[in-house]
Design an enzyme around this catalytic site. Structure first.
Site, short mmCIF file in Angstrom:
data_model
loop_
_atom_site.label_atom_id
_atom_site.label_comp_id
_atom_site.label_asym_id
_atom_site.label_seq_id
_atom_site.Cartn_x
_atom_site.Cartn_y
_atom_site.Cartn_z
N SER A 152 0.81 -1.22 0.00
CA SER A 152 0.00 0.00 0.00
C SER A 152 0.84 1.27 0.00
O SER A 152 0.39 2.31 -0.49
CB SER A 152 -0.93 0.01 1.21
OG SER A 152 -0.19 -0.10 2.42
N GLY A 194 -1.85 -4.40 1.10
CA GLY A 194 -1.96 -5.60 1.93
C GLY A 194 -0.96 -6.68 1.57
O GLY A 194 -0.89 -7.72 2.25
N ASN A 226 4.08 -5.32 5.70
CA ASN A 226 2.96 -6.11 6.20
C ASN A 226 3.42 -7.39 6.89
O ASN A 226 2.73 -7.89 7.78
CB ASN A 226 1.99 -6.44 5.05
CG ASN A 226 1.21 -5.22 4.61
OD1 ASN A 226 0.64 -4.50 5.43
ND2 ASN A 226 1.19 -4.95 3.32
N ASP A 239 -4.61 6.80 10.32
CA ASP A 239 -4.29 5.45 10.80
C ASP A 239 -2.88 5.35 11.36
O ASP A 239 -2.50 4.35 11.98
CB ASP A 239 -4.51 4.41 9.71
CG ASP A 239 -3.63 4.59 8.48
OD1 ASP A 239 -2.66 5.37 8.54
OD2 ASP A 239 -3.91 3.94 7.46
N HIS A 245 -0.07 4.96 7.04
CA HIS A 245 0.09 5.35 5.64
C HIS A 245 0.39 6.84 5.51
O HIS A 245 -0.28 7.66 6.15
CB HIS A 245 -1.17 5.00 4.85
CG HIS A 245 -1.46 3.54 4.80
ND1 HIS A 245 -2.32 2.92 5.69
CD2 HIS A 245 -0.96 2.56 4.00
CE1 HIS A 245 -2.34 1.62 5.43
NE2 HIS A 245 -1.54 1.38 4.40
#
Length: 200
Positions: free
Chosen positions: A26, A63, A91, A172, A175
């Site tokens: 991402s 992801g 991730n 979040d 990001h």
């Protein structure tokens, strides 16, 4: 006569646009950002501003883990890149996956590119601090170790100058914002230029 003399001459090596693949998750795909703010677009603009004839291909899948990236290598190789930035592993760390598996996958990805004659820059990641010191040491060592073993270039931390800065991250906390991506591009740019120097 002049035109006739020029016809058939081989063009200079830099006449062809270099196809640079940004292969990641991402952070590469541009999660929750307008397309023009995503890492590949901002990187391409920065490189062109510095005189490089480069197209940056967005090979980011939100992801994705190193295992996921390894599984889709055939697809990205079909895009015929001249060079690749491998920005996978974030991730893996967030999910607490075994660093040995991350190492094996990353090594396989890098060597597959290299076997195809594609030079690689590894954009490293760091483990979340909540996973403990032992995990952090094992995970964080993966990226420099693989770079050393394969001869790939290394940018130690893809989120250098951005991680943990609320002003440069989306709500979040993971990001980057468009401004955060700009910081990422500025940081990695010298190593990307070194990567382009390896393109034959």
């Amino acid at each position: 006569m002049l035109l006739a003399g020029l016809i058939g001459r081989p063009g200079p090596a830099w006449a062809d646009t270099v196809r640079l693949l940004a292969f990641g998750d991402s952070l590469t795909a541009g999660y929750n950002l307008p397309q023009e703010a995503a890492f590949p677009v901002q990187l391409e603009q920065a490189l062109r501003d510095r005189g490089h004839d480069v197209t940056v291909l967005n090979g980011g899948v939100s992801g994705d883990t190193t295992a996921g990236g390894r599984a889709r290598l055939d697809w990205v190789l079909a895009q015929d890149p001249d060079a690749a930035i491998v920005a996978l592993g974030g991730n893996d760390g967030l999910r607490g996956l075994d660093p040995a598996d991350t190492r094996a996958n990353l090594t396989a990805i890098v060597t597959r590119f290299q076997d195809a004659g594609i030079p690689v820059l590894i954009a490293g990641m760091k483990a979340p601090p909540n996973l403990g010191r032992d995990y952090g040491q094992a995970f964080n060592s993966v990226f420099p170790d693989v770079a050393e073993e394969t001869g790939a270039l290394l940018y130690p931390f893809f989120l250098e100058g951005v991680a943990a800065d609320p002003a440069l991250n989306q709500p979040d906390g993971i990001h980057p914002t468009a401004d955060g991506v700009a910081v990422m591009v500025e940081g990695i740019l010298p190593q990307v230029e070194a990567l382009l120097d390896r393109v034959e």
